[in-house]
Design a protein around this motif. Structure first.
Motif, PDB file in Angstrom:
ATOM      1  N   VAL A 138       0.829  -1.213   0.000  1.00 47.13           N
ATOM      2  CA  VAL A 138       0.000   0.000   0.000  1.00 47.13           C
ATOM      3  C   VAL A 138       0.859   1.257   0.000  1.00 47.13           C
ATOM      4  CG1 VAL A 138      -2.045  -1.084   1.013  1.00 47.13           C
ATOM      5  CG2 VAL A 138      -0.394   0.029   2.504  1.00 47.13           C
ATOM      6  N   LEU A 139       1.989   1.232   0.696  1.00 44.25           N
ATOM      7  CA  LEU A 139       2.875   2.403   0.684  1.00 44.25           C
ATOM      8  C   LEU A 139       3.454   2.638  -0.709  1.00 44.25           C
ATOM      9  CD1 LEU A 139       4.881   2.231   4.044  1.00 44.25           C
ATOM     10  CD2 LEU A 139       2.985   3.730   3.454  1.00 44.25           C
ATOM     11  N   LEU A 140       3.893   1.576  -1.346  1.00 47.51           N
ATOM     12  CA  LEU A 140       4.454   1.714  -2.691  1.00 47.51           C
ATOM     13  C   LEU A 140       3.403   2.202  -3.680  1.00 47.51           C
ATOM     14  CD1 LEU A 140       6.611  -1.533  -2.841  1.00 47.51           C
ATOM     15  CD2 LEU A 140       7.461   0.812  -2.788  1.00 47.51           C
ATOM     16  N   LEU A 141       2.224   1.620  -3.625  1.00 44.84           N
ATOM     17  CA  LEU A 141       1.160   2.033  -4.549  1.00 44.84           C
ATOM     18  C   LEU A 141       0.746   3.487  -4.326  1.00 44.84           C
ATOM     19  CD1 LEU A 141      -1.068  -1.162  -4.599  1.00 44.84           C
ATOM     20  CD2 LEU A 141       0.191  -0.195  -6.529  1.00 44.84           C
ATOM     21  N   HIS A 142       0.692   3.912  -3.084  1.00 44.49           N
ATOM     22  CA  HIS A 142       0.235   5.275  -2.799  1.00 44.49           C
ATOM     23  C   HIS A 142       1.324   6.318  -3.041  1.00 44.49           C
ATOM     24  CE1 HIS A 142      -2.386   8.305  -1.141  1.00 44.49           C
ATOM     25  NE2 HIS A 142      -1.422   8.690  -0.319  1.00 44.49           N
ATOM     26  N   PHE A 143       2.484   6.119  -2.435  1.00 46.71           N
ATOM     27  CA  PHE A 143       3.500   7.163  -2.473  1.00 46.71           C
ATOM     28  C   PHE A 143       4.415   7.093  -3.690  1.00 46.71           C
ATOM     29  CE2 PHE A 143       2.432   7.008   2.070  1.00 46.71           C
ATOM     30  CZ  PHE A 143       2.022   8.325   2.210  1.00 46.71           C
ATOM     31  N   ILE A 144       4.653   5.925  -4.227  1.00 47.38           N
ATOM     32  CA  ILE A 144       5.528   5.806  -5.392  1.00 47.38           C
ATOM     33  C   ILE A 144       4.723   5.868  -6.686  1.00 47.38           C
ATOM     34  CG2 ILE A 144       7.280   4.397  -6.560  1.00 47.38           C
ATOM     35  CD1 ILE A 144       8.189   5.426  -3.804  1.00 47.38           C
ATOM     36  N   GLU A 145       3.620   5.128  -6.747  1.00 44.97           N
ATOM     37  CA  GLU A 145       2.826   5.062  -7.974  1.00 44.97           C
ATOM     38  C   GLU A 145       1.697   6.089  -8.026  1.00 44.97           C
ATOM     39  OE1 GLU A 145       3.974   3.456 -10.408  1.00 44.97           O
ATOM     40  OE2 GLU A 145       5.453   2.303  -9.299  1.00 44.97           O
ATOM     41  N   GLY A 146       1.356   6.695  -6.894  1.00 46.32           N
ATOM     42  CA  GLY A 146       0.364   7.768  -6.884  1.00 46.32           C
ATOM     43  C   GLY A 146      -1.092   7.337  -6.958  1.00 46.32           C
ATOM     44  N   PHE A 147      -1.395   6.108  -6.581  1.00 47.04           N
ATOM     45  CA  PHE A 147      -2.779   5.648  -6.599  1.00 47.04           C
ATOM     46  C   PHE A 147      -3.527   6.162  -5.371  1.00 47.04           C
ATOM     47  CE2 PHE A 147      -1.117   2.209  -9.388  1.00 47.04           C
ATOM     48  CZ  PHE A 147      -2.029   2.337 -10.419  1.00 47.04           C
ATOM     49  N   SER A 148      -4.821   6.382  -5.532  1.00 48.95           N
ATOM     50  CA  SER A 148      -5.678   6.791  -4.422  1.00 48.95           C
ATOM     51  C   SER A 148      -6.013   5.569  -3.565  1.00 48.95           C
ATOM     52  CB  SER A 148      -6.978   7.402  -4.951  1.00 48.95           C
ATOM     53  OG  SER A 148      -7.782   6.389  -5.541  1.00 48.95           O
ATOM     54  N   ILE A 149      -6.593   5.820  -2.397  1.00 54.68           N
ATOM     55  CA  ILE A 149      -6.998   4.731  -1.498  1.00 54.68           C
ATOM     56  C   ILE A 149      -7.972   3.788  -2.213  1.00 54.68           C
ATOM     57  CG2 ILE A 149      -8.216   4.191   0.659  1.00 54.68           C
ATOM     58  CD1 ILE A 149      -5.473   5.480   1.132  1.00 54.68           C
ATOM     59  N   GLU A 150      -8.929   4.358  -2.931  1.00 55.06           N
ATOM     60  CA  GLU A 150      -9.928   3.542  -3.626  1.00 55.06           C
ATOM     61  C   GLU A 150      -9.281   2.694  -4.722  1.00 55.06           C
ATOM     62  OE1 GLU A 150     -10.298   6.877  -3.029  1.00 55.06           O
ATOM     63  OE2 GLU A 150     -11.662   6.583  -1.346  1.00 55.06           O
ATOM     64  N   GLU A 151      -8.326   3.292  -5.452  1.00 54.97           N
ATOM     65  CA  GLU A 151      -7.648   2.534  -6.502  1.00 54.97           C
ATOM     66  C   GLU A 151      -6.806   1.405  -5.896  1.00 54.97           C
ATOM     67  OE1 GLU A 151      -6.931   5.810 -10.024  1.00 54.97           O
ATOM     68  OE2 GLU A 151      -5.745   6.013  -8.190  1.00 54.97           O
ATOM     69  N   ILE A 152      -6.149   1.686  -4.768  1.00 58.82           N
ATOM     70  CA  ILE A 152      -5.359   0.650  -4.099  1.00 58.82           C
ATOM     71  C   ILE A 152      -6.269  -0.479  -3.626  1.00 58.82           C
ATOM     72  CG2 ILE A 152      -3.867   0.144  -2.111  1.00 58.82           C
ATOM     73  CD1 ILE A 152      -2.844   3.073  -2.373  1.00 58.82           C
ATOM     74  N   ALA A 153      -7.442  -0.122  -3.127  1.00 51.89           N
ATOM     75  CA  ALA A 153      -8.396  -1.140  -2.686  1.00 51.89           C
ATOM     76  C   ALA A 153      -8.784  -2.041  -3.861  1.00 51.89           C
ATOM     77  CB  ALA A 153      -9.633  -0.474  -2.081  1.00 51.89           C
ATOM     78  N   ALA A 154      -9.004  -1.445  -5.015  1.00 46.04           N
ATOM     79  CA  ALA A 154      -9.359  -2.236  -6.192  1.00 46.04           C
ATOM     80  C   ALA A 154      -8.191  -3.120  -6.631  1.00 46.04           C
ATOM     81  CB  ALA A 154      -9.782  -1.313  -7.340  1.00 46.04           C
ATOM     82  N   ILE A 155      -6.981  -2.589  -6.568  1.00 49.87           N
ATOM     83  CA  ILE A 155      -5.800  -3.342  -6.991  1.00 49.87           C
ATOM     84  C   ILE A 155      -5.547  -4.524  -6.061  1.00 49.87           C
ATOM     85  CG2 ILE A 155      -3.261  -3.234  -7.146  1.00 49.87           C
ATOM     86  CD1 ILE A 155      -3.660  -0.305  -8.131  1.00 49.87           C
ATOM     87  N   THR A 156      -5.617  -4.278  -4.758  1.00 46.96           N
ATOM     88  CA  THR A 156      -5.270  -5.320  -3.789  1.00 46.96           C
ATOM     89  C   THR A 156      -6.436  -6.224  -3.426  1.00 46.96           C
ATOM     90  OG1 THR A 156      -5.724  -3.856  -1.905  1.00 46.96           O
ATOM     91  CG2 THR A 156      -3.452  -3.906  -2.755  1.00 46.96           C
ATOM     92  N   GLY A 157      -7.650  -5.813  -3.779  1.00 48.92           N
ATOM     93  CA  GLY A 157      -8.825  -6.607  -3.429  1.00 48.92           C
ATOM     94  C   GLY A 157      -9.241  -6.430  -1.979  1.00 48.92           C
ATOM     95  N   ALA A 158      -8.734  -5.382  -1.340  1.00 52.72           N
ATOM     96  CA  ALA A 158      -9.077  -5.098   0.061  1.00 52.72           C
ATOM     97  C   ALA A 158     -10.088  -3.955   0.110  1.00 52.72           C
ATOM     98  CB  ALA A 158      -7.820  -4.712   0.839  1.00 52.72           C
ATOM     99  N   GLN A 159     -10.760  -3.817   1.234  1.00 54.16           N
ATOM    100  CA  GLN A 159     -11.691  -2.710   1.432  1.00 54.16           C
ATOM    101  C   GLN A 159     -10.892  -1.422   1.641  1.00 54.16           C
ATOM    102  OE1 GLN A 159     -15.069  -2.884   1.246  1.00 54.16           O
ATOM    103  NE2 GLN A 159     -14.722  -5.001   0.611  1.00 54.16           N
ATOM    104  N   PRO A 160     -11.443  -0.253   1.272  1.00 50.16           N
ATOM    105  CA  PRO A 160     -10.730   1.020   1.495  1.00 50.16           C
ATOM    106  C   PRO A 160     -10.316   1.215   2.960  1.00 50.16           C
ATOM    107  CG  PRO A 160     -12.578   1.389   0.042  1.00 50.16           C
ATOM    108  CD  PRO A 160     -12.688  -0.040   0.524  1.00 50.16           C
ATOM    109  N   GLY A 161     -11.156   0.796   3.887  1.00 51.91           N
ATOM    110  CA  GLY A 161     -10.808   0.916   5.305  1.00 51.91           C
ATOM    111  C   GLY A 161      -9.588   0.068   5.656  1.00 51.91           C
ATOM    112  N   THR A 162      -9.495  -1.096   5.050  1.00 52.35           N
ATOM    113  CA  THR A 162      -8.340  -1.972   5.275  1.00 52.35           C
ATOM    114  C   THR A 162      -7.081  -1.336   4.705  1.00 52.35           C
ATOM    115  OG1 THR A 162      -9.771  -3.913   5.180  1.00 52.35           O
ATOM    116  CG2 THR A 162      -7.413  -4.293   4.866  1.00 52.35           C
TER     117      THR A 162
END
Length: 182
Positions: A138-162
């Motif tokens: 999640v750190l790499l996706l957010h800070f390095i790749e610039g994805f939003s929380i919602e996009e990371i949730a979709a990528i990882t298959g986790a809920q936004p809260g997770t």
């Protein structure tokens, strides 16, 4: 990673256009490789995973319902490939190796600054690599790749809260690790 996916030739790629896939490949091969390499920590398998990601994207682009979600969908495929690799490695009891990074561009004129920066980057990457894969991801996706929380949730298959929780605990763990180094 909101680089105007509407400007990508997704429709043409869906129709099988090699030129469209070439544009998409050129746009995403390096960000995907950087992300996968940070997760897998081995450059050779990272290249294989990126290649497999694009092969799967070509095969399954018909399942993509919203073309604007293409970047997250593509990174999601790569993320699943990384998880498959971890499972296979755990099964085979093989150890991961660290990636040697290339020196950052533009710092060659200051060798002392370059050395200090490389040491800081190496120390930070070492700390980042000590985090569990879900937190590191999640750190790499957010800070390095610039994805939003919602996009990371979709990528990882986790809920936004997770995703938020993982990010919080990852930052907290990094803070503790940094303080312990001081």
């Amino acid at each position: 990673m909101t680089d105007a996916p509407d400007h990508l030739p997704i429709q043409q790629a869906r129709a099988g256009s090699p030129a469209a896939w070439d544009i998409i490949f050129k746009r995403y091969q390096l960000p995907l490789y950087a992300y996968v390499c940070e997760l897998v920590r081995d450059p050779e398998p990272s290249l294989d995973i990126v290649q497999e990601t694009f092969i799967n994207a070509v095969r399954h682009i018909g399942s993509l319902r919203d073309d604007t979600k293409f970047p997250g969908w593509l990174f999601g495929i790569a993320h699943q490939k990384c998880i498959q690799r971890w499972r296979n490695l755990a099964r085979d009891e093989t150890l991961l190796t660290d990636v040697a990074e290339a020196p950052p561009a533009g710092l060659a004129d200051d060798p002392a600054g370059l050395l200090i920066r490389k040491e800081q980057e190496a120390e930070f990457m070492s700390l980042l690599n000590s985090l569990p894969p879900p937190q590191r991801s999640v750190l790499l996706l957010h800070f390095i790749e610039g994805f939003s929380i919602e996009e990371i949730a979709a990528i990882t298959g986790a809920q936004p809260g997770t995703v938020k929780s993982r990010m919080h605990y990852a930052k907290k763990a990094l803070r503790v690790l940094l303080e312990a180094k001081s």
